[in-house]
Design an enzyme around this catalytic site. Structure first.
Site, short mmCIF file in Angstrom:
data_model
loop_
_atom_site.label_atom_id
_atom_site.label_comp_id
_atom_site.label_asym_id
_atom_site.label_seq_id
_atom_site.Cartn_x
_atom_site.Cartn_y
_atom_site.Cartn_z
N HIS A 21 0.83 -1.20 0.00
CA HIS A 21 0.00 0.00 0.00
C HIS A 21 0.86 1.26 0.00
CE1 HIS A 21 -3.84 -2.13 1.10
NE2 HIS A 21 -2.93 -3.05 1.39
N ASP A 129 -6.38 5.25 2.55
CA ASP A 129 -6.44 3.86 2.13
C ASP A 129 -7.72 3.20 2.66
OD1 ASP A 129 -5.62 1.17 1.41
OD2 ASP A 129 -3.58 1.94 1.41
#
Length: 485
Positions: A21, A129
């Site tokens: 990520h 995220d």
């Protein structure tokens, strides 16, 4: 006289604490920064070096300044080892699920620290995220939009969204019975075994399932979605996301293509555990399209028995290969007994084993690479697409089974190794299946057609990020929209 100068747009990025990520988030910040946007990345003390070293190179090479704000991660408070601030470092073994739940508890406790930064820095937008379930609430407190960064693709958002609406998995007689995802173009089929637990569970006491369900719900409530994908790769599903699910969406990838020089490609995430030049020299000794690259991502944890099956399948296929084993797997006596006896001697000159972190982008871009074996994590899948190589798919968990269907059923640039069930640890792939799949993508009857399709998609990916390309245009449109708000 009053100044009429337009304030600089400021975007704050909040990546989940895992390499898969953080790496694309840094690439996104680089893309925004190159267009004159002020960018700030929020992270924790242990993770900050991953960003700071790359940011120094970006500043030196491009003159783009990316800020870092550091917040403390309450690992010890939730029962994690001190310094466990990255999902890749969660202890494995019998307590791994408990530790994973504790990790997400710690993530849920970051809200106050992030809101303090929002108050101090006053960004115009928060790109958060998927696992920050409180991000919409935090952004709304400060009157700014929250963009949901989808670490995957449109297809892999559309599948669970359609299933949450229509619930086809509730109308099959067994976990192994195939069902079609209703309303989704392409006659896409799954079994219940290939779905994450949170999609199937009605157990209100299952805290992890509840968390993931809330994650999906909150993400779809955000102002819009940023995809590390490009429109030409999945036009039907990009349109479904916008027109059927009704979401604002921008496809700005492959974001990794912003890395042009050798160092940026070689040192993405971590420094390689093999000398990059030696690795490329080995590849250059091989014929074009003759080597298979094999890697199962940062989180895969295989048993010795499964590694043995993979090794025997690779050897039986007869293909030249590079195989990345994330850790130096040893038994209690310090022996690597997961390798068949005499394996490394037999594959000398034919195979290369990398123990640790590999310069994946540099390897995939090399002309000798003719295919890859992947766990179907989106970063690796997209890097394979961008490099124009066909794939053997071996999904483990999360969105990986969705990505496998995109590769094999929609794009038709891959062959499944036949994994039928989502697992938290490893897979149950047999050597015969691995051998067969490797031969199919490299020398099988359909191999040339798959390679042509894969290379065509690779060219599309590169065109998408160029001036006037679909991803370049989407990013410019997003920045313009945020600036006008």
């Amino acid at each position: 006289m009053m100044s009429t100068e337009i304030p600089q747009l400021h975007v704050m990025f909040l990546p989940f604490l895992g390499l898969g990520h953080m790496i694309p988030t840094l690439d996104m910040a680089k893309l925004f920064g190159a267009r004159g946007v002020k960018t700030t990345i929020v992270t924790t003390p242990v993770n900050s070096p991953i960003f700071s070293k790359a940011i120094q190179r970006i500043s030196k090479d491009l003159g783009v300044q990316i800020g870092i704000k550091i917040i403390n991660f309450p690992c010890v408070e939730v029962g994690l080892p001190d310094g466990c601030e990255n999902v890749d470092t969660i202890p494995k073994g019998e307590t791994s699920m408990e530790m994973t739940i504790n990790f997400f508890k710690a993530v849920s406790m970051l809200q106050e620290s992030v809101e303090q930064l929002l108050s101090e820095c006053k960004p115009n937008c928060l790109v958060a995220d998927m696992f920050f379930t409180w991000a919409n609430e935090s952004a709304s407190k400060f009157g700014i939009p929250r963009l949901f960064f989808n670490g995957s693709c449109s297809f892999s958002l559309c599948v669970p969204a359609a299933c949450m609406i229509h619930e086809p998995h509730k109308h099959v007689s067994s976990d192994s019975e195939l069902f079609v995802v209703p309303g989704l173009p392409g006659d896409i089929k799954f079994t219940r075994k290939q779905f994450p637990e949170f999609m199937l569970s009605n157990d209100d006491n299952n805290g992890f399932a509840k968390l993931l369900k809330k994650t999906n719900e909150e993400d779809l409530k955000s102002y819009g979605i940023v995809f590390n994908s490009f429109y030409e790769l999945e036009p039907t599903y990009a349109d479904y996301c916008r027109n059927v699910l009704g979401k604002k969406a921008w496809h700005i990838g492959p974001v990794g293509l912003c890395n042009r020089n050798f160092e940026d490609k070689a040192w993405r995430g971590k420094q390689s555990s093999i000398d990059e030049h030696e690795c490329l020299k080995w590849l250059s000794s091989k014929k074009p399209d003759s080597v298979v690259y094999i890697c199962f991502g940062t989180l895969a944890e295989f048993s010795f028995a499964q590694l043995m099956e993979i090794a025997l399948g690779i050897e039986a296929s007869g293909q030249d290969f590079i195989w990345v084993v994330r850790k130096n797997k040893k038994d209690e006596d310090g022996n690597e007994d997961w390798l068949p006896e005499g394996f490394e001697k037999r594959i000398e000159g034919k195979g290369l084993i990398i123990r640790g972190w590999a310069p994946q982008v540099l390897i995939l871009e090399h002309e000798s690479i003719g295919g890859m074996v992947t766990h179907c994590g989106w970063n690796s899948t997209l890097e394979g697409v961008t490099a124009g190589v066909p794939m053997v798919t071996c999904p483990l968990f999360a969105d990986q089974f969705y990505n496998e269907k995109l590769v094999t059923q929609v794009l038709k640039i891959g062959v499944s190794v036949g994994v039928e069930e989502m697992r938290n640890m490893g897979v149950s792939a047999k050597r015969e299946a691995i051998e067969k799949a490797l031969k199919e993508i490299m020398v099988g009857d359909e191999a040339e057609e798959m390679k042509k399709r894969a290379k065509s998609l690779g060219l599309m990916a590169r065109r998408a990020v160029e001036d006037g390309g679909s991803s370049c245009s989407d990013l410019n449109a997003l920045i313009q929209e945020l600036s006008s708000m």
